[in-house]
Design a protein around this motif. Structure first.
Motif, PDB file in Angstrom:
ATOM      1  N   TYR A   5       0.798  -1.225   0.000  1.00  0.00           N
ATOM      2  CA  TYR A   5       0.000   0.000   0.000  1.00  0.00           C
ATOM      3  C   TYR A   5       0.836   1.284   0.000  1.00  0.00           C
ATOM      4  CZ  TYR A   5      -3.206   3.675   1.305  1.00  0.00           C
ATOM      5  OH  TYR A   5      -3.901   4.865   1.329  1.00  0.00           O
TER       6      TYR A   5
ATOM      7  N   TYR B 218       0.283   4.155  -2.635  1.00  0.00           N
ATOM      8  CA  TYR B 218      -0.073   5.504  -2.193  1.00  0.00           C
ATOM      9  C   TYR B 218       0.790   6.545  -2.899  1.00  0.00           C
ATOM     10  CZ  TYR B 218      -0.905   9.511   0.854  1.00  0.00           C
ATOM     11  OH  TYR B 218      -1.229  10.766   1.329  1.00  0.00           O
TER      12      TYR B 218
ATOM     13  N   ASN C 259      -7.353  15.632   1.414  1.00  0.00           N
ATOM     14  CA  ASN C 259      -7.707  14.246   1.695  1.00  0.00           C
ATOM     15  C   ASN C 259      -7.090  13.791   3.009  1.00  0.00           C
ATOM     16  OD1 ASN C 259      -8.725  11.524   0.885  1.00  0.00           O
ATOM     17  ND2 ASN C 259      -6.529  11.046   0.921  1.00  0.00           N
ATOM     18  N   SER C 260      -7.898  13.160   3.846  1.00  0.00           N
ATOM     19  CA  SER C 260      -7.415  12.660   5.138  1.00  0.00           C
ATOM     20  C   SER C 260      -7.702  11.182   5.322  1.00  0.00           C
ATOM     21  CB  SER C 260      -8.067  13.454   6.283  1.00  0.00           C
ATOM     22  OG  SER C 260      -9.485  13.339   6.229  1.00  0.00           O
ATOM     23  N   SER C 261      -8.188  10.532   4.287  1.00  0.00           N
ATOM     24  CA  SER C 261      -8.523   9.119   4.371  1.00  0.00           C
ATOM     25  C   SER C 261      -7.556   8.303   3.519  1.00  0.00           C
ATOM     26  CB  SER C 261      -9.965   8.880   3.899  1.00  0.00           C
ATOM     27  OG  SER C 261     -10.126   9.312   2.555  1.00  0.00           O
ATOM     28  N   LEU C 262      -7.806   6.997   3.423  1.00  0.00           N
ATOM     29  CA  LEU C 262      -6.970   6.146   2.591  1.00  0.00           C
ATOM     30  C   LEU C 262      -7.053   6.582   1.139  1.00  0.00           C
ATOM     31  CD1 LEU C 262      -7.753   2.611   4.065  1.00  0.00           C
ATOM     32  CD2 LEU C 262      -5.671   3.955   4.388  1.00  0.00           C
ATOM     33  N   LEU C 263      -5.930   6.486   0.468  1.00  0.00           N
ATOM     34  CA  LEU C 263      -5.867   6.869  -0.951  1.00  0.00           C
ATOM     35  C   LEU C 263      -5.868   5.586  -1.779  1.00  0.00           C
ATOM     36  CD1 LEU C 263      -5.640   9.436  -2.686  1.00  0.00           C
ATOM     37  CD2 LEU C 263      -3.169   9.094  -2.724  1.00  0.00           C
TER      38      LEU C 263
END
Length: 289
Positions: free
Chosen positions: A28, A32, A47-51
């Motif tokens: 990951y 990313y 963005n603050s979440s999973l990419l």
């Protein structure tokens, strides 16, 4: 018997799930970086979440990287340092390992200790610089090749690999009139190919990622490796973002990811060609009969 097979099937299933999760966790970060390098910088900053995919699609970061013509000369220089440096490393390491793996060599133990000593103690930056200067290697391409011709860690691996080759082969070759050079290049090295391929990868990656020695010993820009130029681009983008330069600030977040991709992907292309030798080369000598 059925119970035993059932337990084995359950173990394989659980083991496969655990390995799959570990593989995804390992993969990951690289994904990313890839997604972030192609993302819109404004969306990426918010963005603050999973990419899990690129946020938008933008090539501005790569354009900022490749607009510098020095990048191309840096790539050529790096390819030269990797090719020439790795060749010197492999030859020097194989010759040293051959000598130190011969049990009949009287100074074997003493020289091995001297090599190992350099793993724990060195002169430091200033004495090393003065030595390179006295050798006339300042601003020379050889300053990135000769000082690190042999890595003691890699040498120890190579010695172990050479010691695993039956000595009877060497004795038979000597009866047929072969000398040390013939034995090394026509018998020992072909049989130790898995080990050599692994050490080759270690040296190649080391040369590709090297930038500190170039920064210290080189002066001319046309001799600099790619890592120096990428570092300069990243530094300028960060300084531009701090000073409020709009054109740099817009892509400042994605430039660092683009530089990682540009500096990493080419060296990854080497791995598939030596993958079949990798496991055997790492494990050779680990189990003694």
């Amino acid at each position: 018997m059925k119970k035993k097979n059932s337990n084995g099937w359950g173990f394989r299933l659980i083991n496969g799930i655990i390995l799959a999760v570990i593989s995804l966790m390992t993969l990951y970060p690289f994904l990313y970086v890839i997604f972030a390098s192609f993302s819109d910088p404004v969306k990426l900053m918010g963005n603050s979440s999973l990419l899990l995919k690129p946020l938008g699609f933008s090539l501005n970061a790569y354009k900022k990287v490749f607009v510098n013509p020095s990048i191309y000369s840096g790539y050529l220089n790096t390819i030269f340092y990797v090719a020439a440096g790795t060749l010197v490393n492999i030859l020097a390491t194989c010759m040293a390992a051959y000598v130190l793996s011969r049990k009949q060599f009287m100074l074997r133990r003493f020289l091995t200790i001297m090599f190992i000593f350099t793993m724990y103690f060195n002169g430091g930056l200033i004495p090393s610089y003065l030595l390179i200067k006295d050798l006339g290697l300042i601003n020379s391409r050889l300053s990135l090749i000769l000082p690190g011709a042999v890595s003691t860690f890699n040498l120890m691996i190579m010695i172990t690999g050479f010691e695993g080759i039956p000595q009877s082969l060497e004795e038979s070759a000597r009866i047929d009139g072969a000398g040390d050079w013939t034995i090394l290049f026509r018998i020992i090295m072909p049989l130790a190919k898995p080990t050599i391929m692994v050490i080759l990868l270690y040296y190649a990656v080391g040369h590709w990622n090297s930038w500190f020695n170039a920064m210290i010993y080189l002066r001319d820009a046309d001799k600099m490796p790619i890592q120096i130029f990428l570092r300069d681009i990243l530094t300028r983008s960060q300084l531009g973002a701090m000073t409020g330069q709009t054109d740099v600030e817009d892509v400042g977040q994605t430039i660092k990811y683009a530089t990682i991709i540009v500096s990493t992907v080419p060296i990854l292309c080497i791995y598939p060609f030596i993958q079949k030798h990798f496991v055997k080369g790492v494990m050779i000598g680990a189990v003694k009969e």
